[in-house]
Design a protein around this motif. Structure first.
Motif, mmCIF file in Angstrom:
data_model
loop_
_atom_site.group_PDB
_atom_site.id
_atom_site.type_symbol
_atom_site.label_atom_id
_atom_site.label_comp_id
_atom_site.label_asym_id
_atom_site.label_seq_id
_atom_site.Cartn_x
_atom_site.Cartn_y
_atom_site.Cartn_z
ATOM 1 N N VAL A 113 2.718 2.965 10.387
ATOM 2 C CA VAL A 113 3.202 1.651 11.594
ATOM 3 C C VAL A 113 4.840 1.970 11.849
ATOM 4 O O VAL A 113 5.317 1.801 12.311
ATOM 5 N N ALA A 114 5.055 1.285 10.662
ATOM 6 C CA ALA A 114 6.076 0.900 10.096
ATOM 7 C C ALA A 114 7.125 2.661 10.274
ATOM 8 O O ALA A 114 8.712 1.851 10.504
ATOM 9 N N THR A 140 -9.512 -0.054 7.356
ATOM 10 C CA THR A 140 -8.291 0.514 7.572
ATOM 11 C C THR A 140 -7.697 0.836 8.474
ATOM 12 O O THR A 140 -6.491 1.052 8.256
ATOM 13 N N THR A 159 -3.204 5.357 14.088
ATOM 14 C CA THR A 159 -2.047 4.006 14.256
ATOM 15 C C THR A 159 -2.661 3.455 15.273
ATOM 16 O O THR A 159 -3.184 4.140 16.226
ATOM 17 N N THR A 188 -1.532 4.201 4.024
ATOM 18 C CA THR A 188 -1.824 3.207 4.884
ATOM 19 C C THR A 188 -1.597 2.833 6.062
ATOM 20 O O THR A 188 -0.166 3.700 6.269
ATOM 21 N N GLN A 189 -2.328 2.677 7.096
ATOM 22 C CA GLN A 189 -2.030 2.367 8.536
ATOM 23 C C GLN A 189 -0.673 1.719 8.893
ATOM 24 O O GLN A 189 0.419 2.229 9.304
ATOM 25 N N ALA A 190 -0.622 0.325 7.773
ATOM 26 C CA ALA A 190 0.611 -0.350 7.801
ATOM 27 C C ALA A 190 2.026 0.432 7.803
ATOM 28 O O ALA A 190 2.930 0.405 8.389
ATOM 29 N N GLU A 191 2.056 1.656 6.933
ATOM 30 C CA GLU A 191 3.237 2.434 6.349
ATOM 31 C C GLU A 191 3.350 3.858 7.015
ATOM 32 O O GLU A 191 4.682 3.776 7.409
#
Ligand code: ZN
Length: 556
Positions: free
Chosen positions: A155-156, A205, A175, A150-153
């Motif tokens: 970014v993290a 997404t 991202t 996922t995008q959040a992963e």
């Protein structure tokens, strides 16, 4: 003065007398091995001797030891398996190499956690704020999580970097920093044929999906590595291939590979720093203008020009845009293509052609047969790449034209999709390499890396033997499954044929180039499911050490 002069004459005489004897001693001997020669009988030997980059003897350890002189380097491989250097007959090596120093690699990552860890690692080791780009070579089924990031992963994993992750030629995740750097805010900013992906609730997404053209155009918006980075990437990529026992590739060119893109490999060659033997090809670039382009590029380039490290191998897999992945070319498109390949035949050029399915390949073979009426093409060693569902009739037509077939492990990533599309029965014979072998057409092993596949030859060799997809589904039947010797033949002497090299390399025989690898496990007896974990511990190209690890780490 007189005694001194005599003494000098004596010394000179001694040197002259000794010179021929000294020249006979091998530079290197390799002893106590299980050497799979991949000769006609697939014979196994214990030891071999190398002089001036070539194999000069194969025999028992005791007999080879007798050849050694004082200067001879003795490599005791302690019972390990030795194979001819592997050759990938369809690897986009020049393109993969350009970006290897500036990309993040997900090949072989067993979990998404591991893959994301590689992003974090790159964020730490690369320049602050550097682009982190995964250009392909992975598939969701290789991850135990069985899904895309996922995008959040992302970014993290790398909060301070623009991150771009591409999956095959159909999807990419970016991202927010990447979107900002590329100035993409709406669908209108996405290359045509692509669009921003939304989830069920309509929320973006971070992904972009689209056809191959859109994803290639999107990738081309990313910053290109500098020339120095390309040269650095090329050297590193070739060493990475050496780590996996590869010593040769046939590069089929492909999409968006302009003359400028060859300059890094040319520089590495000029400096004498090649560690993989490369046959390179030319592709048309501009739709409609391909013939003029190819005539210009090839005017000063005779087929076979180059040396054993870098050789011109004719036309690459994308000869005209109109005939690329086109199952229904018009007569005009076919005529334009005919003109080019007829010209190539007149000039004695090799060519390799990308074709995906058996249902429409007859149109290509019609053209090749038309050329063959006037200019026999068998001596030119033309080939078709992919064609995973080739029928026996097609293979027989290829055989009568003298055309070879380069086979890739596309079904390793794509097999589950193929079963859904064509059914489990059809998938059993895909690709029909045993039928091809029995018909007697030349077959080369390979991958099509690095965007759509991993370049790891042991992944491909394992797939040849077990027919399993990356997700573990066994789809190929026993009728089209080669034995271990057969699969190794495809990847060595089989692939060597496509660049007219089967008399120079591809097997370990007296007179051939000393390209070989000492393996970490025995390819012939290791459990099939472990074959993908094999690596080289010592790789030689022309008798020179290009990769050494473990017990051989100090032999460089
Ligand atoms: Zn292709």
């Amino acid at each position: 003065m007189r005694p001194f002069a005599i003494a000098r004459i004596c010394v000179v005489a001694t040197v002259f007398a000794a010179a021929p004897a000294a020249a006979q001693a091998p530079d290197t001997i390799l002893v106590n091995g299980k050497i799979l020669t991949v000769d006609q009988q697939f014979s196994t030997r214990e030891a071999l001797a190398i002089r001036d980059g070539r194999i000069v003897a194969l025999d028992t350890t005791a007999n080879i030891r007798k050849l050694a002189g004082r200067q001879t380097r003795v490599v005791d491989v302690q019972g390990r398996t030795v194979i001819p250097g592997l050759i990938d007959s369809h690897l986009h090596a020049i393109r993969a190499a350009q970006t290897f120093a500036t990309e993040v690699n997900w090949i072989g990552a067993a979990s998404l956690t591991d893959a994301l860890g590689r992003i974090s690692e790159a964020a730490r080791t690369m320049k602050p704020g550097a682009w982190l780009i995964v250009a392909g070579g992975w598939n969701v089924q290789q991850f135990k999580e069985n899904r895309r990031p996922t995008q959040a992963e992302l970014v993290a994993a790398a909060p301070g970097n623009p991150v771009y992750v591409q999956l095959g030629y159909g999807w990419a995740m970016l991202t927010p920093l990447a979107y900002k750097a590329l100035n993409i805010t709406t669908d209108a900013d996405v290359p045509s044929g692509g669009k921003m992906e939304r989830d069920a609730s309509g929320k973006l997404t971070g992904g972009i999906s689209g056809g191959q053209g859109a994803i290639i155009a999107l990738f081309d918006k990313l910053p290109r590595p500098t020339f120095d980075e390309q040269v650095d990437g090329t050297k590193k990529f070739f060493r990475e291939l050496n780590r996996l026992a590869l010593t040769g590739v046939y590069d089929p060119g492909g999409n968006n590979l302009a003359p400028d893109d060859y300059q890094a490999v040319f520089k590495v060659w000029r400096r004498g720093e090649m560690t993989v033997r490369v046959a390179y090809t030319l592709c048309g670039q501009t739709p409609g203008a391909e013939f003029e382009e190819l005539k210009g590029l090839a005017a000063m380039m005779p087929q076979g020009f180059g040396d054993d490290m870098l050789r011109f191998g004719g036309l690459g897999e994308r000869i005209t845009a109109a005939m690329n992945n086109n199952n229904r070319p018009t007569s005009a498109e076919k005529e334009q293509y005919y003109q080019i390949v007829r010209w190539a035949a007149d000039r004695g050029m090799t060519l390799t052609m990308h074709w995906n399915n058996d249902a429409s390949v007859g149109q290509l073979l019609d053209i090749f047969e038309r050329v063959n009426k006037d200019v026999p093409i068998a001596p030119l060693r033309w080939s078709i790449a992919h064609l995973n569902d080739a029928s026996a009739a097609t293979l027989a037509r290829m055989k009568s034209l003298g055309i070879g077939w380069t086979v890739q492990d596309a079904m390793y990533f794509g097999g589950d999709g193929y079963v859904q599309q064509a059914g489990a029965d059809a998938a059993k014979r895909v690709p029909p390499v045993e039928t091809g072998r029995k018909i007697g057409i030349p077959i080369g092993g390979g991958t099509d890396a690095h965007r759509v596949a991993s370049y790891n030859p042991f992944t491909s060799l394992q797939w040849f033997l077990d027919g399993r997809t990356v997700g573990g589904t066994a789809i190929r039947g026993p009728e089209e499954t080669p034995d271990r010797a057969g699969a190794l033949r495809f990847y060595t002497i089989g692939s060597a044929w496509f660049s007219f090299d089967e008399k120079r390399r591809g097997s370990l025989e007296v007179g051939k180039l000393a390209d070989l690898a000492v393996l970490s496990k025995d390819y012939m007896t290791a459990p099939v499911e472990d074959i993908h974990t094999i690596e080289s511990l010592l790789t030689l190209v022309g008798g020179k050490v290009v990769y050494a690890a473990g017990p051989f780490a100090n032999s460089q």
